[in-house]
Design an enzyme around this catalytic site. Structure first.
Site, short mmCIF file in Angstrom:
data_model
loop_
_atom_site.label_atom_id
_atom_site.label_comp_id
_atom_site.label_asym_id
_atom_site.label_seq_id
_atom_site.Cartn_x
_atom_site.Cartn_y
_atom_site.Cartn_z
N HIS A 40 -22.48 -31.23 14.95
CA HIS A 40 -21.22 -30.50 15.06
C HIS A 40 -20.75 -30.44 16.52
CE1 HIS A 40 -18.39 -27.34 13.50
NE2 HIS A 40 -18.37 -27.03 14.79
N GLU A 41 -21.64 -30.02 17.42
CA GLU A 41 -21.26 -29.89 18.83
C GLU A 41 -21.01 -31.27 19.45
OE1 GLU A 41 -20.42 -26.99 19.61
OE2 GLU A 41 -21.41 -26.07 17.90
N HIS A 44 -17.42 -32.26 18.86
CA HIS A 44 -16.48 -31.67 19.82
C HIS A 44 -16.50 -32.45 21.14
CE1 HIS A 44 -15.44 -28.31 17.32
NE2 HIS A 44 -16.64 -27.75 17.36
N ASP A 112 -14.00 -22.47 13.97
CA ASP A 112 -13.13 -23.61 14.34
C ASP A 112 -11.90 -23.63 13.44
OD1 ASP A 112 -15.00 -24.38 16.23
OD2 ASP A 112 -15.87 -25.97 14.99
#
Length: 201
Positions: A40-41, A44, A112
């Site tokens: 997930h990170e 980004h 988010d």
């Protein structure tokens, strides 16, 4: 607490020691959840670097989840519609990375989704980027209530849909960089700007 832990283990202090020392008893993430956070990170970070972000980017996995930090260099009032559209892609890229690499998405993207919804709503009702009402500003961005403005749903959903499609396309295009960053973050729990940029390039 982190130093003592490393000393008792007979080794030098690591980022994992610091994260564990600051957790206040919160249990460590299991490998499955840790990998999901890393993916997930990493999503980004890939979106930030692909968009040409010049400010430093760092990634962290803590016992409570993941965190992406990015220092903005542009003045907020100088941002254009295109800048906000790229921001929507970045915000939704964590969820898109989960879908592309893991085959499904988690509820971990709730903050988010809330941030992206607020941004898209402000673009339509506050910042003058509406296709139908470009000169109308109905409320400050933080005060927009979609439940009281149901006519906003369609354009907001369309902005979010397009941004998410772009985010998924970007994650597929940059899949190798996404995998490299996610695997490194999974192993180390922290990546600084230089490490992330090296893995991306």
């Amino acid at each position: 607490r982190a130093r003592g832990s490393a000393r008792r283990a007979g080794r030098t202090l690591t980022v994992d020691d610091i994260l564990a020392g600051s957790s206040d008893g919160t249990p460590a993430l299991g490998d499955g959840l840790r990998m999901r956070c890393a993916v997930h990170e990493a999503g980004h970070a890939v979106a930030l670097l692909a968009s040409g972000a010049s400010g430093p980017v760092t990634l962290t996995i803590a016992p409570t989840g993941g965190l992406t930090e990015h220092a903005l260099v542009d003045a907020y009032g100088a941002l254009t519609e295109g800048d906000f559209e790229r921001s929507l892609v970045m915000i939704l890229s964590g969820r898109a990375a989960e879908e592309v690499l893991l085959g499904d998405v988690s509820a971990g993207a709730v903050s988010d989704l809330a941030e992206a919804t607020r941004c898209a709503a402000a673009m339509e009702a506050s910042w003058g980027f509406s296709a139908d009402f470009p000169l109308l500003s109905l409320a400050p961005a933080q005060d927009i209530d979609l439940a009281r403005m149901p006519w906003l749903m369609r354009p907001v959903l369309e902005r979010l849909r397009l941004a998410y499609e772009r985010a998924c396309d970007l994650m597929r295009t940059e899949r190798l960089a996404l995998e490299r960053i996610a695997e490194a973050l999974f192993r180390t729990a922290y990546l600084d700007d230089a490490a992330i940029r090296a893995l991306f390039s």
